[in-house]
Design a protein around this motif. Structure first.
Motif, short mmCIF file in Angstrom:
data_model
loop_
_atom_site.label_atom_id
_atom_site.label_comp_id
_atom_site.label_asym_id
_atom_site.label_seq_id
_atom_site.Cartn_x
_atom_site.Cartn_y
_atom_site.Cartn_z
N MET A 92 0.82 -1.36 0.02
CA MET A 92 -0.17 -0.10 0.06
C MET A 92 0.97 1.06 0.13
O MET A 92 0.57 2.26 -0.66
N THR A 93 2.07 1.06 0.62
CA THR A 93 2.76 2.21 0.75
C THR A 93 3.50 2.66 -0.65
O THR A 93 3.56 3.93 -1.02
N THR A 94 3.94 1.67 -1.47
CA THR A 94 4.38 1.67 -2.76
C THR A 94 3.20 2.55 -3.68
O THR A 94 3.48 3.26 -4.49
N ASP A 98 2.98 6.75 -4.98
CA ASP A 98 3.33 6.93 -6.34
C ASP A 98 2.45 5.96 -7.39
O ASP A 98 3.11 5.41 -7.94
N PRO A 99 1.05 6.14 -7.59
CA PRO A 99 0.32 5.27 -8.15
C PRO A 99 0.76 5.20 -9.82
O PRO A 99 1.02 4.30 -10.26
N MET A 108 -5.68 5.64 -12.01
CA MET A 108 -5.70 6.52 -10.81
C MET A 108 -4.77 7.89 -11.33
O MET A 108 -3.57 7.80 -11.28
N ALA A 109 -5.47 8.83 -11.06
CA ALA A 109 -4.68 10.19 -11.48
C ALA A 109 -3.92 10.70 -10.26
O ALA A 109 -3.31 11.71 -10.39
N PHE A 110 -4.07 10.46 -9.05
CA PHE A 110 -3.73 11.08 -8.04
C PHE A 110 -2.10 10.83 -8.12
O PHE A 110 -1.39 10.04 -8.23
N ALA A 111 -1.41 11.92 -7.57
CA ALA A 111 0.05 12.21 -7.43
C ALA A 111 0.60 11.17 -6.57
O ALA A 111 1.86 11.02 -6.75
N GLY A 112 -0.10 10.86 -5.55
CA GLY A 112 0.64 10.17 -4.39
C GLY A 112 0.72 11.06 -3.19
O GLY A 112 1.10 12.37 -3.10
N LEU A 113 1.06 10.43 -2.16
CA LEU A 113 1.23 11.02 -0.82
C LEU A 113 2.63 10.82 -0.44
O LEU A 113 3.29 9.76 -0.61
N LYS A 114 3.52 11.87 -0.24
CA LYS A 114 4.91 11.69 -0.08
C LYS A 114 5.40 11.84 1.23
O LYS A 114 6.64 11.17 1.59
N LYS A 115 4.67 12.32 2.08
CA LYS A 115 5.03 12.23 3.73
C LYS A 115 4.74 10.78 4.60
O LYS A 115 3.76 10.33 4.23
#
Length: 148
Positions: A92-94, A98-99, A108-115
């Motif tokens: 899930m972290t991967t 960065d989907p 999935m257009a979301f850029a991702g969570l970086k923190k």
């Protein structure tokens, strides 16, 4: 006296291991706030339905790409998910970080969570939901997912 010292040391060790395990799980309450970034496309909880993305009840421990109420995953995602056994914290972290980098051609257009703390917390939040949208222990759900 020596046996008592060993017993106390053993209890302290068990407590320390148990505490470390509990601390490894993120903060579901903080994760609920992070999930606000996901709500436009995903839903969780009782009565959750697919939106632009699939509903996420019981996602932790589920096989990636498994049926989510008829949601149609992209072919690139299905190909990527084919050899994955379960959505665990590492996978899930991967994915959430960065989907589009993880699966070229995903819908999935979301850029991702970086923190890292946001990732850990939103995963803990998602782990609080069982398949019906009811509540479950996130630590137990994540532990079971890691064993798959």
């Amino acid at each position: 006296m020596r046996k008592l010292n060993l017993a106390i040391a053993g209890t302290a060790l068990l407590f320390a291991v148990g505490t470390a395990s509990a601390q490894e799980v993120g903060d579901p309450a903080a994760g609920e706030k992070v999930f606000n970034k996901c709500k436009a496309c995903h839903a969780v909880g009782e009565g959750a339905k697919n939106k632009i993305g699939p509903e996420l009840n019981g996602i932790v421990g589920d096989k990636p790409g498994a049926d989510r109420g008829g949601y149609k995953f992209s072919k690139p995602f299905q190909d990527w998910a084919a050899d994955k056994t379960a959505w665990n914290e590492e996978l899930m972290t991967t994915w959430i970080s960065d989907p589009r980098g993880t699966v070229k051609g995903t819908k999935m257009a979301f850029a991702g969570l970086k923190k890292p703390d946001e990732l850990k917390n939103v995963i803990a939040y998602l782990a609080t939901f069982d398949e019906s949208g009811g509540q479950q222990d996130p630590a137990e759900a994540l532990k079971a997912a890691a064993a798959k």
